[in-house]
Design a protein around this motif. Structure first.
Motif, PDB file in Angstrom:
ATOM      1  N   ASP A  70       1.244   4.451 -11.209  1.00  0.00           N
ATOM      2  CA  ASP A  70       2.608   4.341 -11.339  1.00  0.00           C
ATOM      3  C   ASP A  70       3.332   3.477 -12.218  1.00  0.00           C
TER       4      ASP A  70
ATOM      5  N   GLU B  61      12.401  -4.117 -17.035  1.00  0.00           N
ATOM      6  CA  GLU B  61      12.591  -2.808 -17.292  1.00  0.00           C
ATOM      7  C   GLU B  61      11.546  -1.869 -16.261  1.00  0.00           C
TER       8      GLU B  61
ATOM      9  N   ASP C 217      11.963  -2.707 -12.482  1.00  0.00           N
ATOM     10  CA  ASP C 217      13.137  -1.738 -12.010  1.00  0.00           C
ATOM     11  C   ASP C 217      12.972  -0.284 -11.874  1.00  0.00           C
ATOM     12  N   ALA C 218      12.075   0.334 -12.885  1.00  0.00           N
ATOM     13  CA  ALA C 218      11.803   1.639 -12.878  1.00  0.00           C
ATOM     14  C   ALA C 218      11.016   2.069 -11.789  1.00  0.00           C
ATOM     15  N   VAL C 219      10.099   1.312 -10.993  1.00  0.00           N
ATOM     16  CA  VAL C 219       9.213   1.501 -10.000  1.00  0.00           C
ATOM     17  C   VAL C 219       9.890   1.274  -8.746  1.00  0.00           C
ATOM     18  N   GLN C 220      11.096   0.531  -8.950  1.00  0.00           N
ATOM     19  CA  GLN C 220      11.936  -0.004  -7.640  1.00  0.00           C
ATOM     20  C   GLN C 220      10.904  -1.309  -7.118  1.00  0.00           C
ATOM     21  N   THR C 221      10.603  -2.111  -7.584  1.00  0.00           N
ATOM     22  CA  THR C 221       9.781  -3.244  -7.307  1.00  0.00           C
ATOM     23  C   THR C 221      10.555  -4.685  -7.628  1.00  0.00           C
ATOM     24  N   SER C 222      11.054  -5.508  -6.625  1.00  0.00           N
ATOM     25  CA  SER C 222      11.759  -6.531  -6.977  1.00  0.00           C
ATOM     26  C   SER C 222      10.899  -7.821  -7.390  1.00  0.00           C
TER      27      SER C 222
END
Length: 229
Positions: free
Chosen positions: A43, A76, A79-84
């Motif tokens: 992903d 970026e 952020d796109a895979v919503q991982t902090s």
């Protein structure tokens, strides 16, 4: 049809001889495990690869510097895979990525066979937009350095492909001329059109199967270059 009168063949490195995508995936897998970042690598790569290409274009066009490229492509993508991931860790990952990347040495199928085939009849060279410290290591570790007479990178030349100055720099380093030179690379803008607009012949290594102008020479496998050289 064989191309006549060529004495010097210039190759791009990443995505042309050195299998960047495969080596990059293995590098990310390694550094994510080291930093205990729990993320699905498939992903992540799905979003990272187009983001990386976009940032490399910005870098080629002198719109961002090396540090911004290395940080922002990761930021970026996370952020796109919503991982902090903290900025501190992103910066460390960016460093570790550059260090680890050359330790993986997968070449495109046919690379060594092709270089062995060309070496007796041509002087071989590299023109790369990659960073010198990484590119030198990639070539050494993958055991292809010995095939090349000169290596021109954008840091040496002060500009990046497709700027004609880098082609000028490379040909001067090789003590050759446009009419005796051929450029081979995967990137239409940087490698192929860059060379053609400069006035030297070019072949696109179209392994990605992009639709390109029928008048432009292309191969989909490196060993197909034997039909031209």
């Amino acid at each position: 049809m064989k191309i006549k009168g060529i004495t010097d063949v210039f190759f791009d490195l990443d995505h042309t001889l050195w299998d960047f995508d495969k080596n990059s995936a293995l590098t990310f897998d390694k550094i994510f495990k080291t930093h205990q970042i729990s993320i699905n690598i498939v992903d992540f790569l799905k979003v990272y690869e187009p983001i990386n290409l976009r940032y490399w274009k910005l870098y080629r066009d002198d719109q961002i510097d090396k540090e911004s490229l290395r940080y922002r492509r990761l930021k970026e993508s996370f952020d796109a895979v919503q991982t902090s991931v903290s900025d501190e860790v992103i910066n460390k990952l960016a460093e570790d990525y550059i260090v680890s990347l050359p330790t993986f040495n997968h070449l495109f199928e046919g690379t060594l066979d092709l270089l062995e085939y060309l070496k007796p009849n041509y002087r071989l060279h590299i023109i790369t937009n990659g960073f010198q410290e990484a590119q030198d290591k990639k070539m050494q570790q993958s055991k292809i350095s010995e095939y090349f007479t000169t290596v021109t990178n954008s840091e040496l030349a002060g500009v990046k492909k497709p700027n004609p100055i880098i082609f000028d720099f490379a040909l001067n380093s090789a003590t050759t001329v446009k009419t005796k030179s051929l450029m081979i690379g995967d990137n239409m803008e940087a490698d192929v059109l860059g060379a053609l607009n400069y006035g030297m012949d070019a072949i696109c290594f179209n392994y990605h199967g992009s639709k390109i102008d029928e008048h432009i020479k292309q191969v989909t496998n490196l060993l197909e270059l034997k039909s031209y050289l």
